[in-house]
Scaffold this active site. Sequence first.
Site, PDB file in Angstrom:
ATOM      1  N   ASP A  57     -20.811 -56.707 -52.177  1.00 55.32           N
ATOM      2  CA  ASP A  57     -22.138 -56.678 -51.547  1.00 55.32           C
ATOM      3  C   ASP A  57     -21.913 -56.873 -50.053  1.00 55.32           C
ATOM      4  O   ASP A  57     -21.426 -57.929 -49.625  1.00 55.32           O
ATOM      5  CB  ASP A  57     -23.004 -57.811 -52.122  1.00 55.32           C
ATOM      6  CG  ASP A  57     -24.417 -57.805 -51.543  1.00 55.32           C
ATOM      7  OD1 ASP A  57     -24.613 -57.319 -50.396  1.00 55.32           O
ATOM      8  OD2 ASP A  57     -25.333 -58.293 -52.221  1.00 55.32           O
ATOM      9  N   ASN A  80     -20.269 -46.766 -46.109  1.00 60.07           N
ATOM     10  CA  ASN A  80     -21.341 -45.867 -46.570  1.00 60.07           C
ATOM     11  C   ASN A  80     -22.603 -46.618 -46.992  1.00 60.07           C
ATOM     12  O   ASN A  80     -23.698 -46.069 -46.855  1.00 60.07           O
ATOM     13  CB  ASN A  80     -20.813 -45.039 -47.749  1.00 60.07           C
ATOM     14  CG  ASN A  80     -21.924 -44.345 -48.497  1.00 60.07           C
ATOM     15  OD1 ASN A  80     -22.428 -43.312 -48.074  1.00 60.07           O
ATOM     16  ND2 ASN A  80     -22.354 -44.926 -49.620  1.00 60.07           N
ATOM     17  N   TYR A 155     -34.804 -48.212 -39.676  1.00 57.39           N
ATOM     18  CA  TYR A 155     -33.620 -47.499 -40.174  1.00 57.39           C
ATOM     19  C   TYR A 155     -32.911 -46.740 -39.063  1.00 57.39           C
ATOM     20  O   TYR A 155     -31.692 -46.846 -38.886  1.00 57.39           O
ATOM     21  CB  TYR A 155     -34.062 -46.533 -41.275  1.00 57.39           C
ATOM     22  CG  TYR A 155     -32.970 -45.596 -41.771  1.00 57.39           C
ATOM     23  CD1 TYR A 155     -31.909 -46.081 -42.522  1.00 57.39           C
ATOM     24  CD2 TYR A 155     -33.013 -44.226 -41.494  1.00 57.39           C
ATOM     25  CE1 TYR A 155     -30.913 -45.232 -42.984  1.00 57.39           C
ATOM     26  CE2 TYR A 155     -32.025 -43.371 -41.954  1.00 57.39           C
ATOM     27  CZ  TYR A 155     -30.983 -43.877 -42.699  1.00 57.39           C
ATOM     28  OH  TYR A 155     -29.995 -43.027 -43.157  1.00 57.39           O
ATOM     29  N   LYS A 159     -29.127 -47.157 -37.297  1.00 54.55           N
ATOM     30  CA  LYS A 159     -28.068 -46.130 -37.245  1.00 54.55           C
ATOM     31  C   LYS A 159     -27.624 -45.874 -35.805  1.00 54.55           C
ATOM     32  O   LYS A 159     -26.456 -45.562 -35.560  1.00 54.55           O
ATOM     33  CB  LYS A 159     -28.542 -44.842 -37.917  1.00 54.55           C
ATOM     34  CG  LYS A 159     -28.746 -44.975 -39.434  1.00 54.55           C
ATOM     35  CD  LYS A 159     -27.464 -45.317 -40.172  1.00 54.55           C
ATOM     36  CE  LYS A 159     -27.646 -45.263 -41.690  1.00 54.55           C
ATOM     37  NZ  LYS A 159     -26.408 -45.548 -42.429  1.00 54.55           N
TER      38      LYS A 159
HETATM   39  N1  LIG Z   1     -29.512 -39.095 -48.287  1.00 57.44           N
HETATM   40  C1  LIG Z   1     -29.704 -38.711 -47.025  1.00 57.44           C
HETATM   41  O1  LIG Z   1     -30.454 -37.745 -46.738  1.00 57.44           O
HETATM   42  C2  LIG Z   1     -29.011 -39.431 -45.896  1.00 57.44           C
HETATM   43  C3  LIG Z   1     -29.187 -38.920 -44.597  1.00 57.44           C
HETATM   44  C4  LIG Z   1     -28.568 -39.577 -43.543  1.00 57.44           C
HETATM   45  C5  LIG Z   1     -27.763 -40.689 -43.788  1.00 57.44           C
HETATM   46  N2  LIG Z   1     -27.607 -41.158 -45.062  1.00 57.44           N
HETATM   47  C6  LIG Z   1     -26.752 -42.346 -45.255  1.00 57.44           C
HETATM   48  O2  LIG Z   1     -25.853 -42.128 -46.321  1.00 57.44           O
HETATM   49  C7  LIG Z   1     -25.472 -43.394 -46.880  1.00 57.44           C
HETATM   50  C8  LIG Z   1     -25.592 -43.308 -48.401  1.00 57.44           C
HETATM   51  O3  LIG Z   1     -26.980 -43.169 -48.724  1.00 57.44           O
HETATM   52  P1  LIG Z   1     -27.491 -42.305 -49.974  1.00 57.44           P
HETATM   53  O4  LIG Z   1     -28.374 -41.266 -49.445  1.00 57.44           O
HETATM   54  O5  LIG Z   1     -26.362 -41.947 -50.842  1.00 57.44           O
HETATM   55  O6  LIG Z   1     -28.462 -43.402 -50.646  1.00 57.44           O
HETATM   56  P2  LIG Z   1     -28.414 -44.110 -52.079  1.00 57.44           P
HETATM   57  O7  LIG Z   1     -28.295 -43.099 -53.159  1.00 57.44           O
HETATM   58  O8  LIG Z   1     -29.585 -45.029 -52.064  1.00 57.44           O
HETATM   59  O9  LIG Z   1     -27.059 -44.959 -52.043  1.00 57.44           O
HETATM   60  C9  LIG Z   1     -26.931 -46.100 -51.249  1.00 57.44           C
HETATM   61  C10 LIG Z   1     -25.757 -46.897 -51.758  1.00 57.44           C
HETATM   62  O10 LIG Z   1     -25.637 -48.082 -50.927  1.00 57.44           O
HETATM   63  C11 LIG Z   1     -25.567 -49.180 -51.801  1.00 57.44           C
HETATM   64  N3  LIG Z   1     -25.998 -50.425 -51.175  1.00 57.44           N
HETATM   65  C12 LIG Z   1     -27.209 -50.733 -50.650  1.00 57.44           C
HETATM   66  N4  LIG Z   1     -27.194 -52.001 -50.212  1.00 57.44           N
HETATM   67  C13 LIG Z   1     -25.959 -52.487 -50.465  1.00 57.44           C
HETATM   68  C14 LIG Z   1     -25.326 -53.737 -50.266  1.00 57.44           C
HETATM   69  N5  LIG Z   1     -25.972 -54.778 -49.710  1.00 57.44           N
HETATM   70  N6  LIG Z   1     -24.039 -53.895 -50.631  1.00 57.44           N
HETATM   71  C15 LIG Z   1     -23.375 -52.866 -51.201  1.00 57.44           C
HETATM   72  N7  LIG Z   1     -23.910 -51.667 -51.456  1.00 57.44           N
HETATM   73  C16 LIG Z   1     -25.202 -51.488 -51.083  1.00 57.44           C
HETATM   74  C17 LIG Z   1     -26.420 -48.817 -52.992  1.00 57.44           C
HETATM   75  O11 LIG Z   1     -26.135 -49.663 -54.097  1.00 57.44           O
HETATM   76  P3  LIG Z   1     -27.243 -50.026 -55.233  1.00 57.44           P
HETATM   77  O12 LIG Z   1     -27.195 -48.923 -56.250  1.00 57.44           O
HETATM   78  O13 LIG Z   1     -26.752 -51.342 -55.747  1.00 57.44           O
HETATM   79  O14 LIG Z   1     -28.577 -50.120 -54.536  1.00 57.44           O
HETATM   80  C18 LIG Z   1     -25.942 -47.381 -53.201  1.00 57.44           C
HETATM   81  O15 LIG Z   1     -24.718 -47.366 -53.857  1.00 57.44           O
HETATM   82  C19 LIG Z   1     -26.391 -44.444 -46.240  1.00 57.44           C
HETATM   83  O16 LIG Z   1     -25.691 -45.132 -45.214  1.00 57.44           O
HETATM   84  C20 LIG Z   1     -27.509 -43.607 -45.656  1.00 57.44           C
HETATM   85  O17 LIG Z   1     -28.135 -44.227 -44.554  1.00 57.44           O
HETATM   86  C21 LIG Z   1     -28.204 -40.565 -46.114  1.00 57.44           C
END
Ligand SMILES: NC(=O)c1ccc[n+]([C@@H]2O[C@H](COP(=O)([O-])OP(=O)(O)OC[C@H]3O[C@@H](n4cnc5c(N)ncnc54)[C@H](OP(=O)(O)O)[C@@H]3O)[C@@H](O)[C@H]2O)c1
Length: 235
Positions: A57, A80, A155, A159
């Site tokens: 975490d 990530n 958010y 970033k």
């Molecule tokens: N999807 C997009 O369009 C997009 C665009 C730009 C940037 N991003 C970036 O890409 C990255 C991944 O996001 P995603 O889109 O794949 O979202 P996601 O499906 O919600 O995945 C987020 C991951 O982060 C984990 N997480 C959250 N809080 C945490 C903590 N305190 N300790 C450890 N793990 C934690 C979550 O775990 P849990 O399952 O336990 O919650 C999950 O595994 C993020 O940094 C996000 O800002 C995404």
Amino acid sequence: MDKAITLVTGANKGIGKEIARQLAVAGLTVYVGSRDAARGERAVGEIGGDARLLVLDVTDDASIAGAARQVDTLDILVNNAGISGDGKTADQEDAGTFRRIYETNVFGTVAVTNAFLPALRRSAHPRIVNISSGTGSLTWATGPQFPHRGTYAAYRSSKAALNALAVFYAHALAGDGIKVNALAPGLRRTGLNATAAASDGDPAEAAAGAVRLALLPDDGPSGEFFSWDGTPAPW
Ligand SMILES: NC(=O)c1ccc[n+]([C@@H]2O[C@H](COP(=O)([O-])OP(=O)(O)OC[C@H]3O[C@@H](n4cnc5c(N)ncnc54)[C@H](OP(=O)(O)O)[C@@H]3O)[C@@H](O)[C@H]2O)c1
């Protein structure tokens, strides 16, 4: 780097899981960071290859220290894990939400990076990739083409801070040969927030951009910001 040891935080789902999967397919050892052991174990089974669960975490100092103790040498750290909150502008948002989002996206990245630095310094080709966001680009935010006028303020400012840290870590760690870069993964269909969930962006495409930065050659860039397709992103 064909048996490199890698760690992806927040790798139990979404873009992180796909990054872990692609690194495992490339033959690397992948620590699948997950704050929940059961969710992480399930992801490890689905990823296959030499994937291993690392309960982590990023907001919990004891969890970070416990995870760092289990990894002697680390070649690649992918920061990530992230949360987004909702789409409020700064004037609508409360400071507590800012703190909560920064706790994961900014302070968590600092804590994890610092805890794993001794392991990264034992690597011959250490790399750090911060999964940022194009929505954190101040150049894009102030340009005519970007539609998100001030929304997702907590958010997006987190970033922007994460981007600053990519530069500062790259400068501070250059003497150790550690390359640090930031990635704008593009809008992807994940559970991050409602906008992401409704999109049709393939997380695998974003993950390929992260893998490219994870496997940079020794003469590759450091302290830079890239879009998922390898083109430079503006700060
Ligand atoms: N999807 C997009 O369009 C997009 C665009 C730009 C940037 N991003 C970036 O890409 C990255 C991944 O996001 P995603 O889109 O794949 O979202 P996601 O499906 O919600 O995945 C987020 C991951 O982060 C984990 N997480 C959250 N809080 C945490 C903590 N305190 N300790 C450890 N793990 C934690 C979550 O775990 P849990 O399952 O336990 O919650 C999950 O595994 C993020 O940094 C996000 O800002 C995404």
